[in-house]
Enzyme design. Sequence first.
Site, PDB file in Angstrom:
ATOM      1  N   GLU A 115       1.120  -1.457  -0.071  1.00 40.21           N
ATOM      2  CA  GLU A 115       0.031  -0.223   0.261  1.00 40.21           C
ATOM      3  C   GLU A 115       0.820   1.031   0.546  1.00 40.21           C
ATOM      4  O   GLU A 115       2.134   1.384   0.239  1.00 40.21           O
ATOM      5  CB  GLU A 115      -0.333   0.357   1.224  1.00 40.21           C
ATOM      6  CG  GLU A 115      -1.456  -1.079   1.600  1.00 40.21           C
ATOM      7  CD  GLU A 115      -2.311  -0.818   2.274  1.00 40.21           C
ATOM      8  OE1 GLU A 115      -2.686   0.281   3.597  1.00 40.21           O
ATOM      9  OE2 GLU A 115      -2.705  -2.160   3.599  1.00 40.21           O
ATOM     10  N   LYS A 117       2.209   4.504   1.152  1.00 44.50           N
ATOM     11  CA  LYS A 117       2.729   5.029   3.134  1.00 44.50           C
ATOM     12  C   LYS A 117       2.648   6.019   2.490  1.00 44.50           C
ATOM     13  O   LYS A 117       2.965   7.497   2.309  1.00 44.50           O
ATOM     14  CB  LYS A 117       3.984   4.583   3.667  1.00 44.50           C
ATOM     15  CG  LYS A 117       4.079   5.184   5.137  1.00 44.50           C
ATOM     16  CD  LYS A 117       5.527   4.682   5.330  1.00 44.50           C
ATOM     17  CE  LYS A 117       5.373   4.826   7.212  1.00 44.50           C
ATOM     18  NZ  LYS A 117       5.508   6.371   7.327  1.00 44.50           N
ATOM     19  N   ASP A 119       1.910  10.765   3.833  1.00 41.18           N
ATOM     20  CA  ASP A 119       1.794  10.786   5.154  1.00 41.18           C
ATOM     21  C   ASP A 119       1.695  12.069   4.947  1.00 41.18           C
ATOM     22  O   ASP A 119       1.440  13.000   4.548  1.00 41.18           O
ATOM     23  CB  ASP A 119       3.423  11.701   4.000  1.00 41.18           C
ATOM     24  CG  ASP A 119       4.704  12.365   4.636  1.00 41.18           C
ATOM     25  OD1 ASP A 119       5.027  11.581   5.699  1.00 41.18           O
ATOM     26  OD2 ASP A 119       5.578  12.851   4.220  1.00 41.18           O
ATOM     27  N   TYR A 232      -6.810   2.069   6.159  1.00 44.78           N
ATOM     28  CA  TYR A 232      -6.193   1.400   6.337  1.00 44.78           C
ATOM     29  C   TYR A 232      -6.236  -0.236   7.153  1.00 44.78           C
ATOM     30  O   TYR A 232      -5.646  -1.086   6.865  1.00 44.78           O
ATOM     31  CB  TYR A 232      -4.706   1.323   5.716  1.00 44.78           C
ATOM     32  CG  TYR A 232      -3.674   2.321   7.032  1.00 44.78           C
ATOM     33  CD1 TYR A 232      -3.708   2.346   8.344  1.00 44.78           C
ATOM     34  CD2 TYR A 232      -3.537   3.542   6.030  1.00 44.78           C
ATOM     35  CE1 TYR A 232      -3.562   2.398   9.728  1.00 44.78           C
ATOM     36  CE2 TYR A 232      -2.710   4.501   7.581  1.00 44.78           C
ATOM     37  CZ  TYR A 232      -3.009   3.899   8.808  1.00 44.78           C
ATOM     38  OH  TYR A 232      -2.309   4.691   9.762  1.00 44.78           O
ATOM     39  N   LYS A 320      10.380   2.621   2.948  1.00 43.93           N
ATOM     40  CA  LYS A 320      11.230   3.937   2.506  1.00 43.93           C
ATOM     41  C   LYS A 320      12.025   4.095   1.394  1.00 43.93           C
ATOM     42  O   LYS A 320      12.803   4.168   1.589  1.00 43.93           O
ATOM     43  CB  LYS A 320      11.485   5.302   3.616  1.00 43.93           C
ATOM     44  CG  LYS A 320      10.801   5.549   5.131  1.00 43.93           C
ATOM     45  CD  LYS A 320      10.266   6.519   5.193  1.00 43.93           C
ATOM     46  CE  LYS A 320       9.987   6.322   6.746  1.00 43.93           C
ATOM     47  NZ  LYS A 320       9.285   8.286   7.092  1.00 43.93           N
ATOM     48  N   CYS A 412       2.999  41.226 -16.360  1.00 44.90           N
ATOM     49  CA  CYS A 412       2.340  39.951 -16.540  1.00 44.90           C
ATOM     50  C   CYS A 412       2.743  39.532 -17.375  1.00 44.90           C
ATOM     51  O   CYS A 412       2.688  39.733 -18.413  1.00 44.90           O
ATOM     52  CB  CYS A 412       0.559  39.699 -16.165  1.00 44.90           C
ATOM     53  SG  CYS A 412       0.073  38.023 -16.157  1.00 44.90           S
ATOM     54  N   CYS A 415      -0.644  38.343 -19.695  1.00 47.25           N
ATOM     55  CA  CYS A 415      -1.552  39.260 -19.889  1.00 47.25           C
ATOM     56  C   CYS A 415      -0.544  40.804 -19.873  1.00 47.25           C
ATOM     57  O   CYS A 415      -1.718  41.092 -20.515  1.00 47.25           O
ATOM     58  CB  CYS A 415      -2.607  39.675 -19.371  1.00 47.25           C
ATOM     59  SG  CYS A 415      -2.817  40.647 -17.454  1.00 47.25           S
ATOM     60  N   CYS A 430      -0.308  40.329 -10.532  1.00 51.36           N
ATOM     61  CA  CYS A 430      -1.340  40.787 -11.570  1.00 51.36           C
ATOM     62  C   CYS A 430      -2.835  40.933 -10.716  1.00 51.36           C
ATOM     63  O   CYS A 430      -3.228  40.136 -10.250  1.00 51.36           O
ATOM     64  CB  CYS A 430      -0.897  39.697 -12.460  1.00 51.36           C
ATOM     65  SG  CYS A 430      -2.543  40.289 -14.389  1.00 51.36           S
ATOM     66  N   CYS A 435      -6.635  38.138 -16.633  1.00 44.15           N
ATOM     67  CA  CYS A 435      -5.742  37.414 -16.570  1.00 44.15           C
ATOM     68  C   CYS A 435      -5.710  35.946 -16.823  1.00 44.15           C
ATOM     69  O   CYS A 435      -6.987  35.219 -16.410  1.00 44.15           O
ATOM     70  CB  CYS A 435      -4.810  37.057 -15.559  1.00 44.15           C
ATOM     71  SG  CYS A 435      -3.106  36.803 -15.220  1.00 44.15           S
TER      72      CYS A 435
HETATM   73  P1  AMP Z   1       6.345   5.805  11.026  1.00 45.88           P
HETATM   74  O1  AMP Z   1       5.693   6.945  11.832  1.00 45.88           O
HETATM   75  O2  AMP Z   1       7.748   6.258  10.527  1.00 45.88           O
HETATM   76  O3  AMP Z   1       7.004   4.868  12.463  1.00 45.88           O
HETATM   77  O4  AMP Z   1       5.476   4.702   9.692  1.00 45.88           O
HETATM   78  C1  AMP Z   1       4.296   4.457  10.689  1.00 45.88           C
HETATM   79  C2  AMP Z   1       3.055   5.141  10.182  1.00 45.88           C
HETATM   80  O5  AMP Z   1       3.072   4.863   8.880  1.00 45.88           O
HETATM   81  C3  AMP Z   1       1.677   4.842  11.086  1.00 45.88           C
HETATM   82  O6  AMP Z   1       2.003   5.204  12.136  1.00 45.88           O
HETATM   83  C4  AMP Z   1       0.885   5.285   9.853  1.00 45.88           C
HETATM   84  O7  AMP Z   1       0.759   6.327  10.448  1.00 45.88           O
HETATM   85  C5  AMP Z   1       2.287   5.454   8.610  1.00 45.88           C
HETATM   86  N1  AMP Z   1       1.229   5.025   7.106  1.00 45.88           N
HETATM   87  C6  AMP Z   1       1.047   6.034   6.262  1.00 45.88           C
HETATM   88  N2  AMP Z   1       0.714   4.521   5.028  1.00 45.88           N
HETATM   89  C7  AMP Z   1       0.670   3.239   5.237  1.00 45.88           C
HETATM   90  C8  AMP Z   1      -0.430   2.171   5.826  1.00 45.88           C
HETATM   91  N3  AMP Z   1      -0.820   2.213   4.560  1.00 45.88           N
HETATM   92  N4  AMP Z   1      -0.206   1.439   6.442  1.00 45.88           N
HETATM   93  C9  AMP Z   1      -0.405   1.728   7.553  1.00 45.88           C
HETATM   94  N5  AMP Z   1       0.983   2.537   8.137  1.00 45.88           N
HETATM   95  C10 AMP Z   1       0.183   3.851   7.386  1.00 45.88           C
HETATM   96 ZN    ZN Z   2      -1.936  38.629 -15.759  1.00 47.38          ZN
END
Ligand code: AMP
Ligand code: ZN
Length: 703
Positions: A115, A117, A119, A232, A320, A412, A415, A430, A435
């Site tokens: 999945e 990750k 942010d 998730y 990562k 600009c 325009c 602008c 525009c």
């Molecule tokens: P870390 O903050 O680096 O410890 O990573 C863990 C965190 O990744 C979890 O607490 C989630 O908030 C986040 N996270 C983001 N996407 C996912 C996902 N698909 N599955 C599980 N955790 C996720």
């Molecule tokens: Zn403009």
Amino acid sequence: MPKNATTSKQIEKLREELRRHEYLYYVLDEPEISDIKFDRMLEELKKLETENPELITPDSPTQRVGGAPRKGFETRQHSPAMMSLDNTYSMEELEDFDRRVRELSGREKIDYVTEHKFDGLSISLVYEGGVLTRGVTRGDGTTGEEVTANVRTIRSIPLRVDPAELKKLQMPANFEVRGEIIMPLRAFEALNEKQEQEGGKRFSNPRSAAAGAVRVLDPEITRSRRLDFYGYLLLAGGRIPTRLHSEALDAMRKLHFKVSPDWRLCHSLDAVKKFIDAWEGKRAKLPYEIDGIVIKVNEISQQQELGFTSKAPRWAVAYKYPARQETTVVNDVIFQVGRTGTLTPVAVLEPVQVGGVIVARSTLHNMDEIARLGLHIGDTVIVERAGEVIPHVIKVVKEGKPRREIVVPERCPECHSHIHKDPEEVAYRCVNASCPAKRKESLLHFAGRHAMNIDGLGEKIVDQLVDKSLVKDYADLYELKLEQVAELDRMAEKSAQNLIDEIAASKNNSLARLIYALGMRFVGERTGQLLADHFASLPKLAEATVVELEEVGEVGPKVAQSIADFFSETANRKLIQRLKEEGLKMTEKRAAPEDTRFAGKTFVFTGALARRSRDEGGAEVARHGGKVVNSVSKLTDYVVVGADPGSKYEKARSLGVTILNEDEFEDLLAGRRKAETDDRTPAQKRSVKSKGKGSSKKASSSR
Ligand code: AMP
Ligand code: ZN
């Protein structure tokens, strides 16, 4: 049927409709109706609920609005704890993970789910009886902060789920969804643009912006930040209620949670690696940021066998994407015009590969950032893509030879109108309402409910009108032909006629609406009204000098300058002329004053009046032919002083302007006291410090 039962039915029907449209819009991104229609339905529901407050329930779509800011957060226990994830940074480390999983589980073949990750900020959503009752941040994993009111404002989070769907899934009505709250890149950029306009601090990345927006005490702020949520993890009674993790993802989706469709079931580590590689480049195209890929063992029974370390599950790991830096040369700096007219400097780079993506451009945000970097064209710089997708210029490593200074263009780039800068701000902009860079945004604002209120002219239609070059500015709207509108996508004959009618009807809107609709900076609805009241004519407003503009109550130097800048542009003047030719109402008949007792007199208010609002006081003055202005000058006739007066009071005293306390003002209004016929010259006025009868007790006693 008793009245209440009918209303109750009607309310429930509206709610269901609204929930469906929220789901279509915020989760599936496939709206069926216009924003305005949605708002109307919501208004209708609100009205019914206001009339029948006993029927309001917390899961009603009206209850997403935040409520009052709180003093602090309560802490809540998580059960089970919200774990962190172990990180890996290379394929070798990933192989180690896979080996450990196979050894510990005693199985040769493991199915993984990969999945994104996300942010953002992880959150636990607790549902009781199918209704959202709690949102809690991860905190230290064991306890987090309860941010329910904030979480409720996020539209992709269901306030309730369909009981029939729960039944189908054989799920109890008490359950928990865990996932990530993120700020989409578009919302992030808009937020930073707004921060910049308002002189606030930029957020360095969407994650910190999202976290900040969730952990604020005022839910209204959370609402305004346009956050999103992806689920998730699904729990019922503290356990995952399905046999496979992939089934849990499906179950959440069926319950109308937003689940990213970009997960894969991988039958081998090779498939996992392929997924990771594919997304390293593709992630730049996602509408949100990911900082890696999460790999999870799919079988829940295997997850249970593997268990947890003190920190993280043994059945999952995060890969990562490495932060990558490269050096390259800044070949040029161009200026892009944003949707609101702000100029953003963008570095044109000698293209380089950074973390699997070719980077050829990088935003420099604003001129302050360029100064901070000491950047010149020709310099060699370090470009970084860290967790985030957006590349940044980190620093100058070698000065170019030759090197060229970066200057803001006078015109600009889109325009050729003049570029303006407010002295208090970092941004250049602008101000041409037509525009091309701002066209869509301007038109949407113009058509907005509080502006010209053109129903049916939403994003989808504006996009098409602009993309097909049918509309370049506000005036073009009034020349649209039925055939042109009828040819647009998603437009039935009848709605085409409706739109044409709506547009035509908007010609008769009040002057205040038109002024607001023009989209001048700092001119909101209220200022629009004040300007309309004061000038009663758009051509007059367009001719006004900064000094004259500042005479309008509440209009300060910043607003006055912005208005003057707007009308100083030829393009805008032409636009006004064309709007006039199209037959828009450009003047307002002012309610004729009842008498002329205060003719030629100017009043200034300072401090709070006890008996009437300042607006009401102002209206009274106007009723007798007088005028209210914002700042005290030698030419001011009266300064009306309420409780806690500001500096205007001091200024009035030092200039010797007649000061009235509230009683004296009331006397004057009631005619119990005669307005002084003022035939003094300003110089005489200045020399007469106190005129006995005219000066207030307050003023004379403090002298
Ligand atoms: P870390 O903050 O680096 O410890 O990573 C863990 C965190 O990744 C979890 O607490 C989630 O908030 C986040 N996270 C983001 N996407 C996912 C996902 N698909 N599955 C599980 N955790 C996720
Ligand atoms: Zn403009």
